[in-house]
Scaffold this motif. Sequence first.
Motif, PDB file in Angstrom:
ATOM      1  N   LEU A  95       0.813  -1.218   0.000  1.00 39.00           N
ATOM      2  CA  LEU A  95       0.000   0.000   0.000  1.00 39.00           C
ATOM      3  C   LEU A  95       0.844   1.264   0.000  1.00 39.00           C
ATOM      4  N   VAL A  96       2.038   1.198   0.593  1.00 32.03           N
ATOM      5  CA  VAL A  96       2.868   2.412   0.650  1.00 32.03           C
ATOM      6  C   VAL A  96       3.944   2.448  -0.436  1.00 32.03           C
ATOM      7  N   TRP A  97       4.338   1.292  -0.955  1.00 25.54           N
ATOM      8  CA  TRP A  97       5.294   1.281  -2.056  1.00 25.54           C
ATOM      9  C   TRP A  97       4.590   1.478  -3.405  1.00 25.54           C
ATOM     10  N   GLU A 100      -0.754   3.592  -5.858  1.00 27.31           N
ATOM     11  CA  GLU A 100      -1.665   3.806  -6.980  1.00 27.31           C
ATOM     12  C   GLU A 100      -2.385   2.529  -7.412  1.00 27.31           C
ATOM     13  N   LEU A 101      -1.972   1.373  -6.904  1.00 27.80           N
ATOM     14  CA  LEU A 101      -2.488   0.105  -7.416  1.00 27.80           C
ATOM     15  C   LEU A 101      -3.797  -0.336  -6.769  1.00 27.80           C
ATOM     16  N   PHE A 102      -3.966  -0.050  -5.484  1.00 25.34           N
ATOM     17  CA  PHE A 102      -5.050  -0.672  -4.739  1.00 25.34           C
ATOM     18  C   PHE A 102      -6.043   0.358  -4.193  1.00 25.34           C
ATOM     19  N   ARG A 103      -7.319  -0.055  -4.159  1.00 25.01           N
ATOM     20  CA  ARG A 103      -8.365   0.808  -3.601  1.00 25.01           C
ATOM     21  C   ARG A 103      -8.416   0.715  -2.078  1.00 25.01           C
ATOM     22  N   THR A 104      -7.963  -0.421  -1.541  1.00 19.63           N
ATOM     23  CA  THR A 104      -7.981  -0.607  -0.094  1.00 19.63           C
ATOM     24  C   THR A 104      -7.111  -1.805   0.256  1.00 19.63           C
ATOM     25  N   GLY A 105      -6.857  -1.982   1.550  1.00 17.22           N
ATOM     26  CA  GLY A 105      -6.093  -3.117   2.027  1.00 17.22           C
ATOM     27  C   GLY A 105      -6.602  -3.594   3.372  1.00 17.22           C
ATOM     28  N   SER A 145      14.307   0.841   6.494  1.00 15.49           N
ATOM     29  CA  SER A 145      13.945   1.082   5.102  1.00 15.49           C
ATOM     30  C   SER A 145      12.931   0.060   4.582  1.00 15.49           C
ATOM     31  N   LEU A 146      12.885  -1.136   5.187  1.00 14.71           N
ATOM     32  CA  LEU A 146      11.920  -2.157   4.789  1.00 14.71           C
ATOM     33  C   LEU A 146      10.572  -2.004   5.481  1.00 14.71           C
ATOM     34  N   SER A 147      10.467  -1.091   6.425  1.00 18.94           N
ATOM     35  CA  SER A 147       9.264  -0.959   7.244  1.00 18.94           C
ATOM     36  C   SER A 147       8.213  -0.087   6.577  1.00 18.94           C
ATOM     37  N   PRO A 148       6.969  -0.547   6.485  1.00 24.30           N
ATOM     38  CA  PRO A 148       5.901   0.288   5.941  1.00 24.30           C
ATOM     39  C   PRO A 148       5.764   1.636   6.645  1.00 24.30           C
ATOM     40  N   MET A 149       6.036   1.684   7.938  1.00 28.00           N
ATOM     41  CA  MET A 149       5.913   2.956   8.664  1.00 28.00           C
ATOM     42  C   MET A 149       6.884   4.004   8.130  1.00 28.00           C
TER      43      MET A 149
END
Length: 227
Positions: A95-97, A100-105, A145-149
Amino acid sequence: MLHLHGGPEEQERPVLQTLYHELLGRGLDVFAPDVRGSSGYGRSFVDADLGTSRFAAIEDVAACAAHVVVAGLADPQRLAVMGRSYGGYLTMASLVWHPELFRTGVAVCGMSDLTTFFAGTEPWIAESAAHKYGHPERDHELLRSLSPMSRVDALRVPVLAVHGEHDTNVPVGESRQFVRAARERGLEAEVLMLRQEGHDFRRADNRRLFRRTAADWIQRHLTSRPA
């Protein structure tokens, strides 16, 4: 809906998945891939996501989204991503990388920050996970760097996090901090906390609640008009 399994060494198998039946019953299609790191394809594939190669696993999710669109299986404006445990991490990362691809997660028991995950998980899990993601002391910058946060400012879509209140594998704070950060950025975000559950959901009533809440969330966000 792309569904990402945990592990990451687990493998999608042709077995009864009540979650998938719930989604299919709502008219939602499910694509459940084995991205790199999955078992069943040899040692080199299992090890293909170690350390800095984790970034390539995140790219695998984007490749899966591209595949279902190019193959005519999905509307590019109506894609969702979901996973549990490592799959929950991969959901948040996707979702963070690739906002633009997904409407939700829907992230289930996922790690949002690998540094806080290492600090809060069981010692034996931390010891095992260091081989996969990086050592919490020697590889601190890699884990960050690998962390979504670390990229949460890129989040653009609603997110549902699901967690068992007694989870000691992946502490509940991992879901809470991601949802809190999403709300601070003006996004719709919720936590479904399952009572009397740990990392695996054992109670039949909680499993039903999880399936229905997740399906309701995905259905609502995929069938509404794009913002």
